[in-house]
Design a protein around this motif. Structure first.
Motif, PDB file in Angstrom:
ATOM      1  N   VAL A  92       0.833  -1.206   0.000  1.00  0.00           N
ATOM      2  CA  VAL A  92       0.000   0.000   0.000  1.00  0.00           C
ATOM      3  C   VAL A  92       0.869   1.258   0.000  1.00  0.00           C
ATOM      4  O   VAL A  92       0.594   2.216  -0.738  1.00  0.00           O
ATOM      5  N   LEU A  93       1.922   1.262   0.790  1.00  0.00           N
ATOM      6  CA  LEU A  93       2.816   2.418   0.811  1.00  0.00           C
ATOM      7  C   LEU A  93       3.495   2.599  -0.550  1.00  0.00           C
ATOM      8  O   LEU A  93       3.635   3.720  -1.046  1.00  0.00           O
ATOM      9  N   HIS A  94       3.912   1.484  -1.143  1.00  0.00           N
ATOM     10  CA  HIS A  94       4.563   1.567  -2.455  1.00  0.00           C
ATOM     11  C   HIS A  94       3.603   2.148  -3.496  1.00  0.00           C
ATOM     12  O   HIS A  94       3.991   2.979  -4.332  1.00  0.00           O
ATOM     13  N   ALA A  95       2.336   1.719  -3.450  1.00  0.00           N
ATOM     14  CA  ALA A  95       1.351   2.236  -4.396  1.00  0.00           C
ATOM     15  C   ALA A  95       1.127   3.731  -4.208  1.00  0.00           C
ATOM     16  O   ALA A  95       0.723   4.429  -5.143  1.00  0.00           O
ATOM     17  N   ARG A  96       1.412   4.227  -3.019  1.00  0.00           N
ATOM     18  CA  ARG A  96       1.262   5.659  -2.737  1.00  0.00           C
ATOM     19  C   ARG A  96       2.535   6.445  -3.057  1.00  0.00           C
ATOM     20  O   ARG A  96       2.610   7.637  -2.770  1.00  0.00           O
ATOM     21  N   GLY A  97       3.533   5.775  -3.587  1.00  0.00           N
ATOM     22  CA  GLY A  97       4.745   6.474  -3.984  1.00  0.00           C
ATOM     23  C   GLY A  97       5.880   6.417  -2.991  1.00  0.00           C
ATOM     24  O   GLY A  97       6.952   6.970  -3.221  1.00  0.00           O
ATOM     25  N   VAL A  98       5.675   5.730  -1.865  1.00  0.00           N
ATOM     26  CA  VAL A  98       6.745   5.590  -0.870  1.00  0.00           C
ATOM     27  C   VAL A  98       7.761   4.579  -1.390  1.00  0.00           C
ATOM     28  O   VAL A  98       7.383   3.517  -1.904  1.00  0.00           O
ATOM     29  N   ARG A  99       9.035   4.885  -1.262  1.00  0.00           N
ATOM     30  CA  ARG A  99      10.075   3.983  -1.762  1.00  0.00           C
ATOM     31  C   ARG A  99      11.082   3.578  -0.688  1.00  0.00           C
ATOM     32  O   ARG A  99      11.985   2.788  -0.946  1.00  0.00           O
ATOM     33  N   ALA A 100      10.947   4.111   0.530  1.00  0.00           N
ATOM     34  CA  ALA A 100      11.890   3.768   1.598  1.00  0.00           C
ATOM     35  C   ALA A 100      11.154   3.760   2.933  1.00  0.00           C
ATOM     36  O   ALA A 100      10.207   4.525   3.142  1.00  0.00           O
ATOM     37  N   ILE A 101      11.593   2.897   3.828  1.00  0.00           N
ATOM     38  CA  ILE A 101      11.028   2.843   5.172  1.00  0.00           C
ATOM     39  C   ILE A 101      12.162   2.643   6.168  1.00  0.00           C
ATOM     40  O   ILE A 101      13.109   1.892   5.918  1.00  0.00           O
ATOM     41  N   GLY A 102      12.107   3.348   7.278  1.00  0.00           N
ATOM     42  CA  GLY A 102      13.127   3.211   8.305  1.00  0.00           C
ATOM     43  C   GLY A 102      12.917   1.947   9.119  1.00  0.00           C
ATOM     44  O   GLY A 102      11.781   1.563   9.412  1.00  0.00           O
ATOM     45  N   VAL A 103      14.024   1.293   9.467  1.00  0.00           N
ATOM     46  CA  VAL A 103      13.973   0.110  10.333  1.00  0.00           C
ATOM     47  C   VAL A 103      14.987   0.285  11.458  1.00  0.00           C
ATOM     48  O   VAL A 103      16.008   0.947  11.291  1.00  0.00           O
ATOM     49  N   GLU A 104      14.687  -0.294  12.607  1.00  0.00           N
ATOM     50  CA  GLU A 104      15.576  -0.179  13.759  1.00  0.00           C
ATOM     51  C   GLU A 104      16.892  -0.905  13.500  1.00  0.00           C
ATOM     52  O   GLU A 104      16.902  -1.976  12.883  1.00  0.00           O
ATOM     53  N   ASP A 105      17.990  -0.335  13.999  1.00  0.00           N
ATOM     54  CA  ASP A 105      19.316  -0.948  13.861  1.00  0.00           C
ATOM     55  C   ASP A 105      20.029  -0.863  15.215  1.00  0.00           C
ATOM     56  O   ASP A 105      20.424   0.220  15.620  1.00  0.00           O
ATOM     57  N   PRO A 106      20.177  -1.996  15.943  1.00  0.00           N
ATOM     58  CA  PRO A 106      19.822  -3.355  15.534  1.00  0.00           C
ATOM     59  C   PRO A 106      18.313  -3.570  15.525  1.00  0.00           C
ATOM     60  O   PRO A 106      17.573  -2.886  16.226  1.00  0.00           O
ATOM     61  N   GLY A 107      17.894  -4.557  14.739  1.00  0.00           N
ATOM     62  CA  GLY A 107      16.478  -4.850  14.642  1.00  0.00           C
ATOM     63  C   GLY A 107      16.257  -6.199  13.998  1.00  0.00           C
ATOM     64  O   GLY A 107      17.199  -6.946  13.714  1.00  0.00           O
ATOM     65  N   SER A 108      14.999  -6.512  13.760  1.00  0.00           N
ATOM     66  CA  SER A 108      14.653  -7.798  13.163  1.00  0.00           C
ATOM     67  C   SER A 108      15.042  -7.822  11.690  1.00  0.00           C
ATOM     68  O   SER A 108      14.606  -6.965  10.922  1.00  0.00           O
ATOM     69  N   PRO A 109      15.844  -8.792  11.272  1.00  0.00           N
ATOM     70  CA  PRO A 109      16.215  -8.877   9.845  1.00  0.00           C
ATOM     71  C   PRO A 109      15.006  -9.066   8.936  1.00  0.00           C
ATOM     72  O   PRO A 109      15.042  -8.671   7.769  1.00  0.00           O
ATOM     73  N   GLU A 110      13.935  -9.657   9.466  1.00  0.00           N
ATOM     74  CA  GLU A 110      12.765  -9.914   8.634  1.00  0.00           C
ATOM     75  C   GLU A 110      12.090  -8.633   8.162  1.00  0.00           C
ATOM     76  O   GLU A 110      11.490  -8.588   7.088  1.00  0.00           O
ATOM     77  N   HIS A 111      12.149  -7.574   8.986  1.00  0.00           N
ATOM     78  CA  HIS A 111      11.483  -6.337   8.577  1.00  0.00           C
ATOM     79  C   HIS A 111      12.010  -5.853   7.236  1.00  0.00           C
ATOM     80  O   HIS A 111      11.237  -5.559   6.311  1.00  0.00           O
ATOM     81  N   GLY A 112      13.322  -5.762   7.118  1.00  0.00           N
ATOM     82  CA  GLY A 112      13.910  -5.287   5.868  1.00  0.00           C
ATOM     83  C   GLY A 112      13.570  -6.177   4.690  1.00  0.00           C
ATOM     84  O   GLY A 112      13.228  -5.695   3.599  1.00  0.00           O
ATOM     85  N   ALA A 113      13.627  -7.494   4.906  1.00  0.00           N
ATOM     86  CA  ALA A 113      13.365  -8.434   3.808  1.00  0.00           C
ATOM     87  C   ALA A 113      11.915  -8.364   3.343  1.00  0.00           C
ATOM     88  O   ALA A 113      11.626  -8.410   2.141  1.00  0.00           O
ATOM     89  N   LEU A 114      10.993  -8.225   4.286  1.00  0.00           N
ATOM     90  CA  LEU A 114       9.580  -8.186   3.920  1.00  0.00           C
ATOM     91  C   LEU A 114       9.232  -6.903   3.172  1.00  0.00           C
ATOM     92  O   LEU A 114       8.481  -6.924   2.190  1.00  0.00           O
ATOM     93  N   TYR A 115       9.766  -5.781   3.623  1.00  0.00           N
ATOM     94  CA  TYR A 115       9.486  -4.529   2.907  1.00  0.00           C
ATOM     95  C   TYR A 115      10.164  -4.530   1.537  1.00  0.00           C
ATOM     96  O   TYR A 115       9.615  -3.999   0.565  1.00  0.00           O
ATOM     97  N   ALA A 116      11.338  -5.141   1.446  1.00  0.00           N
ATOM     98  CA  ALA A 116      12.012  -5.233   0.147  1.00  0.00           C
ATOM     99  C   ALA A 116      11.153  -5.999  -0.850  1.00  0.00           C
ATOM    100  O   ALA A 116      11.113  -5.670  -2.039  1.00  0.00           O
ATOM    101  N   SER A 117      10.426  -7.014  -0.379  1.00  0.00           N
ATOM    102  CA  SER A 117       9.571  -7.795  -1.268  1.00  0.00           C
ATOM    103  C   SER A 117       8.429  -6.956  -1.829  1.00  0.00           C
ATOM    104  O   SER A 117       7.842  -7.301  -2.855  1.00  0.00           O
ATOM    105  N   ALA A 118       8.109  -5.856  -1.145  1.00  0.00           N
ATOM    106  CA  ALA A 118       7.067  -4.940  -1.620  1.00  0.00           C
ATOM    107  C   ALA A 118       7.651  -3.754  -2.373  1.00  0.00           C
ATOM    108  O   ALA A 118       6.918  -2.832  -2.745  1.00  0.00           O
ATOM    109  N   GLY A 119       8.969  -3.769  -2.595  1.00  0.00           N
ATOM    110  CA  GLY A 119       9.596  -2.722  -3.373  1.00  0.00           C
ATOM    111  C   GLY A 119      10.100  -1.535  -2.584  1.00  0.00           C
ATOM    112  O   GLY A 119      10.431  -0.495  -3.159  1.00  0.00           O
ATOM    113  N   LEU A 120      10.182  -1.677  -1.262  1.00  0.00           N
ATOM    114  CA  LEU A 120      10.660  -0.578  -0.420  1.00  0.00           C
ATOM    115  C   LEU A 120      12.090  -0.845   0.044  1.00  0.00           C
ATOM    116  O   LEU A 120      12.422  -1.971   0.436  1.00  0.00           O
ATOM    117  N   ASP A 121      12.915   0.187   0.030  1.00  0.00           N
ATOM    118  CA  ASP A 121      14.259   0.085   0.599  1.00  0.00           C
ATOM    119  C   ASP A 121      14.189   0.263   2.105  1.00  0.00           C
ATOM    120  O   ASP A 121      13.535   1.192   2.596  1.00  0.00           O
TER     121      ASP A 121
END
Length: 369
Positions: A92-121
């Motif tokens: 939904v965010l990608h469809a609205r033109g969002v291309r990046a999302i912040g993730v906690e560092d350190p954080g869950s590796p899954e967050h980055g991978a799941l958002y990447a699958s939707a086209g978000l960095d």
């Protein structure tokens, strides 16, 4: 943490798994019989993609009572776990033109991978002792960020009241969105859990959780509460993704919640996991004197910082692996973690107190060898 469990390990301290033997088979079977007896035939057709109204109502009451969430059943979407909630929001965010999302560092590796699958960095953002650091967040330019404020994974801190306020102020200032992953918010052992961030601003926070830590991850049942501005788009994406979750499973969980079985299960897990955390802390004190256990008394894992005499980290990890002890260093979860000492993310919920004690003893023996 979705990493596969190690085959043949003599001791397994990898985080992310509850004790699956605590699954309430008898109560679940009774609920299933009740559901199959009472469910009308027409209820077995294609469901509302948001989820059964009965379950959404039960979840709204549960989350408002236990987590301080502002929960209108019309804004609750039943999903197959936090992973699907994350992917839905990403699309939904990608469809609205969002291309990046912040993730906690350190954080869950899954967050980055799941958002990447939707086209978000995924943009890694550092933490400090109070939560997500405000300066780097503002400087990053992102307008969406995913957080674990009740019990940050993996550092174990709870976001301070000041940092929660700053995070919501940031979201309002950039017309942004905070995604709250409340992955183990019910498990606090020293006091009542901190309420969900979503309760402070439900129009700026998308809230998600599941039964993966309280019942079993294999059930694939969770929930997503979305701001009104996103609700229609998320529901439509859910409809086109899978036409909704299985009806019988939803009715079963609704009955389980309504009759108090879910609260009883949470109390049972809370007692067991608190004992196991205490056992782990005690065993570390006995076998690794001087170890610092950080983070609040909550959840299913701890951070253990061992004294320098047990390092360097590479040597420690090599020796424990050779002894058949599965552990994961904090450095696996982020780019900003110091690499000078031994910092471990130790999961304890899936092991009995006796196995926890044996596992810590095995670690100590491995280093002496």
């Amino acid at each position: 943490d979705l990493a596969p469990r190690p085959a043949g390990a003599r001791a397994d301290f990898l985080p992310g798994t509850p004790d699956l033997s605590l699954f309430p088979r008898a109560a679940w079977a009774a609920a299933q019989r009740g559901v199959l007896a009472e469910l009308p035939h027409q209820a077995l057709g294609y469901p509302d993609p948001r989820g059964l109204p009965r379950l959404r109502t039960a979840l709204a009451e549960l989350l408002a009572r236990r987590r301080g969430v502002v929960a209108d059943p019309e804004r609750v979407i039943v999903v197959s776990g936090v992973a699907q909630a994350t992917t839905l929001l990403g699309f939904v965010l990608h469809a609205r033109g969002v291309r990046a999302i912040g993730v906690e560092d350190p954080g869950s590796p899954e967050h980055g991978a799941l958002y990447a699958s939707a086209g978000l960095d995924a943009v890694p953002l550092p933490l400090d002792g109070e939560g997500l650091a405000s300066g780097p967040l503002k400087e990053s330019g992102v307008r969406a960020v995913v957080t674990t404020p009740a019990h940050q994974f993996p550092s174990g801190i709870a976001y301070s009241a000041r940092r929660r306020t700053e995070l919501l102020d940031w979201a309002r200032s950039v017309d942004g969105l905070v995604v709250e992953d409340d992955y183990d918010g019910d498990f606090r052992y020293d006091r009542a859990p901190v309420g969900a961030l979503q309760g402070l601003d439900p129009e700026r926070v998308a809230y998600t959780g599941s039964v993966s830590k309280s019942l079993a991850p294999g059930l694939r049942l969770g929930w997503l509460l979305v701001p009104a501005a996103l609700a229609e788009e998320v529901v439509e994406r859910k409809r086109t993704m899978d036409l909704g979750n299985p009806v019988v499973d939803q009715a079963l969980l609704a009955r389980f919640v309504e009759r108090g079985d879910y609260d009883r299960q949470l109390r049972r897990c809370q007692r067991a996991y608190r004992e196991r955390r205490d056992t782990l802390v005690s065993a570390l004190e006995e076998h690794f004197p001087g170890t610092e256990v950080s983070g609040i008394a909550a959840g299913l894992h701890v951070i253990a910082v061992l004294p320098g005499r047990y390092g360097p980290p590479e040597y420690f990890l090599e020796r424990t692996a050779a002894a058949g002890v599965a552990v994961r260093p904090l450095t696996d979860y982020g780019r900003t973690v110091e690499r000078t000492d031994v910092r471990l993310v130790l999961g304890y919920a899936h092991q009995s107190p006796a196995r926890i004690r044996d596992g810590v003893r095995l670690m100590a023996q491995a280093l002496r060898a």
